[in-house]
Write a protein that holds these residues in place. Structure first.
Motif, mmCIF file in Angstrom:
data_model
loop_
_atom_site.group_PDB
_atom_site.id
_atom_site.type_symbol
_atom_site.label_atom_id
_atom_site.label_comp_id
_atom_site.label_asym_id
_atom_site.label_seq_id
_atom_site.Cartn_x
_atom_site.Cartn_y
_atom_site.Cartn_z
ATOM 1 N N VAL A 188 79.895 12.454 41.107
ATOM 2 C CA VAL A 188 78.748 12.584 41.998
ATOM 3 C C VAL A 188 79.298 12.937 43.377
ATOM 4 O O VAL A 188 80.021 12.148 43.990
ATOM 5 N N CYS A 189 78.982 14.137 43.837
ATOM 6 C CA CYS A 189 79.541 14.659 45.092
ATOM 7 C C CYS A 189 78.442 14.702 46.148
ATOM 8 O O CYS A 189 77.373 15.265 45.907
ATOM 9 N N ARG A 190 78.722 14.131 47.294
ATOM 10 C CA ARG A 190 77.692 14.038 48.336
ATOM 11 C C ARG A 190 78.261 14.390 49.706
ATOM 12 O O ARG A 190 79.467 14.367 49.911
ATOM 13 N N GLU A 191 77.347 14.741 50.628
ATOM 14 C CA GLU A 191 77.707 15.065 52.014
ATOM 15 C C GLU A 191 78.803 16.136 52.066
ATOM 16 O O GLU A 191 79.770 16.041 52.821
ATOM 17 N N LEU A 192 78.647 17.172 51.263
ATOM 18 C CA LEU A 192 79.698 18.175 51.108
ATOM 19 C C LEU A 192 79.996 18.897 52.416
ATOM 20 O O LEU A 192 79.093 19.341 53.118
ATOM 21 N N SER A 193 81.274 18.998 52.717
ATOM 22 C CA SER A 193 81.865 19.633 53.904
ATOM 23 C C SER A 193 81.548 18.894 55.202
ATOM 24 O O SER A 193 81.867 19.373 56.283
ATOM 25 N N LYS A 194 80.936 17.714 55.097
ATOM 26 C CA LYS A 194 80.676 16.899 56.282
ATOM 27 C C LYS A 194 81.772 15.838 56.432
ATOM 28 O O LYS A 194 82.606 15.643 55.550
ATOM 29 N N GLU A 195 81.722 15.129 57.541
ATOM 30 C CA GLU A 195 82.749 14.128 57.836
ATOM 31 C C GLU A 195 82.831 13.056 56.755
ATOM 32 O O GLU A 195 83.917 12.571 56.414
ATOM 33 N N HIS A 196 81.677 12.669 56.202
ATOM 34 C CA HIS A 196 81.650 11.577 55.228
ATOM 35 C C HIS A 196 81.521 12.090 53.792
ATOM 36 O O HIS A 196 80.954 11.408 52.933
ATOM 37 N N GLU A 197 82.071 13.265 53.532
ATOM 38 C CA GLU A 197 82.079 13.792 52.169
ATOM 39 C C GLU A 197 82.691 12.764 51.217
ATOM 40 O O GLU A 197 83.697 12.125 51.526
ATOM 41 N N GLU A 198 82.070 12.625 50.041
ATOM 42 C CA GLU A 198 82.531 11.613 49.088
ATOM 43 C C GLU A 198 82.370 12.124 47.665
ATOM 44 O O GLU A 198 81.396 12.803 47.340
ATOM 45 N N VAL A 199 83.338 11.782 46.815
ATOM 46 C CA VAL A 199 83.256 12.062 45.385
ATOM 47 C C VAL A 199 83.346 10.731 44.647
ATOM 48 O O VAL A 199 84.350 10.024 44.738
ATOM 49 N N ILE A 200 82.281 10.388 43.940
ATOM 50 C CA ILE A 200 82.252 9.171 43.119
ATOM 51 C C ILE A 200 82.475 9.624 41.684
ATOM 52 O O ILE A 200 81.620 10.282 41.094
ATOM 53 N N ARG A 201 83.624 9.303 41.109
ATOM 54 C CA ARG A 201 83.965 9.892 39.814
ATOM 55 C C ARG A 201 84.542 8.848 38.870
ATOM 56 O O ARG A 201 85.023 7.798 39.280
ATOM 57 N N GLY A 202 84.480 9.166 37.576
ATOM 58 C CA GLY A 202 85.021 8.281 36.559
ATOM 59 C C GLY A 202 84.215 8.397 35.280
ATOM 60 O O GLY A 202 83.489 9.375 35.065
ATOM 61 N N SER A 203 84.335 7.391 34.421
ATOM 62 C CA SER A 203 83.531 7.371 33.201
ATOM 63 C C SER A 203 82.063 7.188 33.573
ATOM 64 O O SER A 203 81.731 6.788 34.697
ATOM 65 N N TYR A 204 81.188 7.459 32.621
ATOM 66 C CA TYR A 204 79.752 7.344 32.897
ATOM 67 C C TYR A 204 79.409 5.933 33.373
ATOM 68 O O TYR A 204 78.707 5.752 34.377
#
Length: 228
Positions: A188-204
């Motif tokens: 789950v990728c959020r706030e793309l290219s912003k300061e607080h960009e985050e990738v929440i990843r792993g198993s379902y």
């Protein structure tokens, strides 16, 4: 005949906007925009004059697209260039523009691209999931039953699936699709290219638990894959 320009700009950080796009924006006399206020602010931020006052802004979005096409086509046929912009990123990608491009080709009006970033490609590259084969699905249906039926068609494909979702709905959507994709990996990728960009990843299960424990803010791209 004028030329139709499809103009991309930043998805979160306007510094992503290309020099070529800025050059087009300086000279284009007419801009058809999803949100005219945002684009006027963009021009102001880059110190692009909106004078002479002949620079015209046309409100152009999903629900008035068919009405606006005839107006834009008349402008193009008169010999004036027209630019198309959406609020973030590239036109036509889950945004208006395709019908207008088709209309231009039907009338032999040239179409050019000032390319820019796209949220789903950005998300794919930072997702940590396979990038060799992928399928972008846009915005899925909102109703749980239709949503499940929509994704069932793709569960046997050996590709990375990507889709856009509202931060308010992303947890509910993933909970609804657990039966379909429970063995898949998720980013789950959020706030793309912003300061607080985050990738929440792993198993379902891992990603579901993380989302249940935090508030999701900002525009979201979800990526799903059978393998990593």
């Amino acid at each position: 005949m004028g030329t139709l320009y499809l103009i991309g700009h930043g998805i979160g950080n306007e510094a992503e906007t290309s020099p070529y796009a800025l050059e087009i924006l300086k000279k284009i006399p007419v801009l058809a925009c999803e949100d005219t206020r945002k684009i006027k602010k963009l021009l102001s931020d880059f110190q692009i004059p909106q004078i002479p006052m002949s620079k015209k802004f046309i409100s152009y979005f999903e629900h008035n697209e068919k009405i606006r096409i005839s107006q834009i086509m008349e402008i193009l046929k008169s010999g004036s260039d027209v630019g198309v912009m959406v609020s973030r990123g590239m036109p036509l990608i889950s945004d208006p523009g395709y019908v207008l491009v088709r209309a231009c080709y039907d009338e032999n009006i040239p179409v050019k691209l000032a390319s820019g970033p796209s949220a789903f490609l950005h998300a794919l590259l930072i997702s940590g999931l396979p990038t060799d084969k992928f399928l972008f699905l846009g915005f899925p249906p909102k109703k749980p039953g239709k949503q499940k039926n929509f994704f069932e068609k793709y569960k046997n494909l050996d590709v990375t699936l990507l889709f856009y979702e509202s931060p308010r709905r992303v947890l509910k959507t993933l909970e609804n699709l657990k039966e379909v994709f429970c063995e898949w990996y998720v980013s789950v990728c959020r706030e793309l290219s912003k300061e607080h960009e985050e990738v929440i990843r792993g198993s379902y299960e891992t990603v579901l638990k993380k989302l249940q424990d935090q508030e999701v803010l900002g525009e979201v791209v979800v990526a799903l894959s059978k393998k990593i």
